[in-house]
Design an enzyme around this catalytic site. Structure first.
Site, PDB file in Angstrom:
ATOM      1  N   PHE A  20       0.822  -1.214   0.000  1.00 53.72           N
ATOM      2  CA  PHE A  20       0.000   0.000   0.000  1.00 53.72           C
ATOM      3  C   PHE A  20       0.858   1.266   0.000  1.00 53.72           C
ATOM      4  O   PHE A  20       0.888   2.021  -0.970  1.00 53.72           O
ATOM      5  CB  PHE A  20      -0.948  -0.055   1.204  1.00 53.72           C
ATOM      6  CG  PHE A  20      -1.584   1.255   1.563  1.00 53.72           C
ATOM      7  CD1 PHE A  20      -2.162   2.063   0.602  1.00 53.72           C
ATOM      8  CD2 PHE A  20      -1.598   1.684   2.889  1.00 53.72           C
ATOM      9  CE1 PHE A  20      -2.746   3.281   0.938  1.00 53.72           C
ATOM     10  CE2 PHE A  20      -2.180   2.881   3.246  1.00 53.72           C
ATOM     11  CZ  PHE A  20      -2.744   3.692   2.274  1.00 53.72           C
ATOM     12  N   THR A  44       1.935 -10.050   0.735  1.00 54.48           N
ATOM     13  CA  THR A  44       0.819  -9.158   1.070  1.00 54.48           C
ATOM     14  C   THR A  44       0.675  -8.033   0.050  1.00 54.48           C
ATOM     15  O   THR A  44      -0.393  -7.447  -0.062  1.00 54.48           O
ATOM     16  CB  THR A  44       0.980  -8.538   2.476  1.00 54.48           C
ATOM     17  OG1 THR A  44       2.188  -7.769   2.534  1.00 54.48           O
ATOM     18  CG2 THR A  44       1.027  -9.622   3.547  1.00 54.48           C
ATOM     19  N   SER A  84       7.019  -5.579   5.016  1.00 58.13           N
ATOM     20  CA  SER A  84       6.497  -6.244   6.215  1.00 58.13           C
ATOM     21  C   SER A  84       4.994  -6.355   6.097  1.00 58.13           C
ATOM     22  O   SER A  84       4.343  -5.415   5.638  1.00 58.13           O
ATOM     23  CB  SER A  84       6.821  -5.445   7.486  1.00 58.13           C
ATOM     24  OG  SER A  84       6.197  -6.048   8.611  1.00 58.13           O
ATOM     25  N   ALA A 123      10.897   1.920   7.816  1.00 54.00           N
ATOM     26  CA  ALA A 123       9.498   2.193   8.129  1.00 54.00           C
ATOM     27  C   ALA A 123       9.138   1.450   9.400  1.00 54.00           C
ATOM     28  O   ALA A 123       8.937   0.236   9.398  1.00 54.00           O
ATOM     29  CB  ALA A 123       8.595   1.739   6.983  1.00 54.00           C
ATOM     30  N   TYR A 154       4.246  -8.239  15.228  1.00 56.73           N
ATOM     31  CA  TYR A 154       4.443  -6.999  14.481  1.00 56.73           C
ATOM     32  C   TYR A 154       5.147  -5.956  15.337  1.00 56.73           C
ATOM     33  O   TYR A 154       6.141  -5.346  14.917  1.00 56.73           O
ATOM     34  CB  TYR A 154       3.090  -6.473  14.004  1.00 56.73           C
ATOM     35  CG  TYR A 154       3.174  -5.242  13.129  1.00 56.73           C
ATOM     36  CD1 TYR A 154       3.901  -5.255  11.939  1.00 56.73           C
ATOM     37  CD2 TYR A 154       2.498  -4.077  13.483  1.00 56.73           C
ATOM     38  CE1 TYR A 154       3.966  -4.133  11.131  1.00 56.73           C
ATOM     39  CE2 TYR A 154       2.558  -2.949  12.669  1.00 56.73           C
ATOM     40  CZ  TYR A 154       3.289  -2.976  11.498  1.00 56.73           C
ATOM     41  OH  TYR A 154       3.353  -1.851  10.695  1.00 56.73           O
ATOM     42  N   LYS A 158       9.124  -4.615  14.654  1.00 53.24           N
ATOM     43  CA  LYS A 158       9.466  -3.220  14.373  1.00 53.24           C
ATOM     44  C   LYS A 158      10.400  -2.657  15.431  1.00 53.24           C
ATOM     45  O   LYS A 158      11.312  -1.881  15.133  1.00 53.24           O
ATOM     46  CB  LYS A 158       8.199  -2.381  14.266  1.00 53.24           C
ATOM     47  CG  LYS A 158       7.352  -2.684  13.032  1.00 53.24           C
ATOM     48  CD  LYS A 158       8.114  -2.405  11.749  1.00 53.24           C
ATOM     49  CE  LYS A 158       7.226  -2.531  10.519  1.00 53.24           C
ATOM     50  NZ  LYS A 158       7.978  -2.281   9.259  1.00 53.24           N
ATOM     51  N   THR A 184      -1.921   5.176   8.435  1.00 55.80           N
ATOM     52  CA  THR A 184      -2.035   5.693   7.072  1.00 55.80           C
ATOM     53  C   THR A 184      -3.193   5.018   6.355  1.00 55.80           C
ATOM     54  O   THR A 184      -3.459   3.829   6.549  1.00 55.80           O
ATOM     55  CB  THR A 184      -0.718   5.450   6.319  1.00 55.80           C
ATOM     56  OG1 THR A 184       0.342   6.108   7.015  1.00 55.80           O
ATOM     57  CG2 THR A 184      -0.793   5.991   4.903  1.00 55.80           C
TER      58      THR A 184
END
Length: 322
Positions: A20, A44, A84, A123, A154, A158, A184
């Site tokens: 995305f 994904t 990710s 990110a 997750y 990160k 986002t």
């Protein structure tokens, strides 16, 4: 404020470039005259997100899993590590893949940047703050994270990625930066990815009940994807190590968001309350003082306008599997 053009990047590698946010970054960089290599394994990401880029001069697709060593055809001067699973539906389905993308994937992307003398940007996510006890959240806050909960694959991926990026810069002098992205949304989201905006929009357009978890009083801060991309590229161009929050400090409850989506779609959908997920954060709101002061960045697109654009995109993609 610095831009990709003023920084003069010649070749950028975007891991997760068919995702995305990654696909929007690929487009923005190409539009600025930077050659782009998109690295994605499509676990994904979606080919449709980059279909319009495949024939553009300067765009290269490398289909690879960044958790394994990968190669690009020429050295980059910018590496954006966005590979990710990022939505609850994805990282709960792919827990080990998510952890590997944040650990091995970050290591491989850092190695590429270091070997090429490139600027590296990780990110990261507001999820590193967990269910925060500080509100709004600034970059000095260490967070309140359950390291063994269902979201930990997750969150901790990160957090480890941030630690690895920092250690790489300290130990080897690699030019690194970290951005923490907040909620986002926008075109190219998948309707079934489990996040609030695409879920509500899909349900409203289908005339289904909008499923609000808990009592709907939990909050999120929605940042339209164009604003996020501007913030990411500003952070990349700045040389700032960070971490730096990139998000919209305008907070909204999930119940109010559902009502707004119903109003903007003209739907007759009702609201149905369902069980709230384990470790779901009660609040989420960025303190963007650092981004304003150091990057000259702040969001421009209000929630209602961003949702109108997102709804319009979903209306045009209801029949193509998106």
């Amino acid at each position: 404020m610095n831009t990709p053009v003023s920084r003069g990047w010649q070749h950028a590698v975007v891991t997760g470039g068919a995702g995305f946010v990654g696909s929007h970054l690929c487009t923005a960089l190409l539009d600025a005259g930077t050659e782009v290599t998109c690295v994605d394994d499509f676990s994904t990401g979606q080919r449709a997100n980059i279909s319009a880029l495949l024939d553009r001069p300067g765009f290269t697709l490398v289909e690879a899993n960044v958790s394994e060593p990968f190669a690009v055809r020429r050295p980059p001067d910018l590496v954006l590590h966005f590979a990710s699973p990022a939505s609850p539906a994805d990282y709960l389905r792919l827990p080990l893949h998510t952890l590997e993308a944040g650990s091995l994937g970050t290591r491989h992307a850092l190695a590429l940047a270091h070997g090429s003398g490139a600027r590296f940007l990780l990110a990261s996510t507001s999820e590193v703050y967990g269910d925060p006890q500080q509100h709004p959240q600034n970059e000095r806050y260490w967070g309140n994270v359950n390291p063994v909960g269902p979201r930990s694959v997750y969150d901790e991926a990160k957090r480890f990625g941030e630690a690895l990026t920092t250690a790489q810069a300290d130990a080897h002098g690699t030019d690194t930066g970290i951005v923490r992205l907040f909620n986002t949304y926008g075109p190219r989201m998948r309707g079934h990815d489990g996040r609030a905006v695409p879920t509500f929009v899909r349900q409203a357009l289908a005339g289904e009940p909008l499923t609000v978890t808990g009592d709907g009083r939990q909050t999120r801060s929605l940042c339209y994807v164009d604003d996020t991309v501007r913030g990411v590229l500003a952070a990349a161009a700045s040389g700032l190590r960070g971490p730096v929050n990139i998000g919209n400090p305008a907070e909204v409850t999930m119940l109010d968001l559902a009502r707004l989506v119903i109003a903007l779609t003209g739907s007759r959908s009702e609201i149905r309350f369902i069980e709230r997920p384990t470790d779901d954060p009660a609040v989420r709101c960025p303190d963007i003082t650092l981004a304003r002061d150091k990057l000259g960045w702040e969001p421009r697109v209000a929630a209602e306008e961003g949702l109108r654009r997102t709804i319009a995109w979903f209306r045009g993609h209801l029949d193509d599997g998106s």
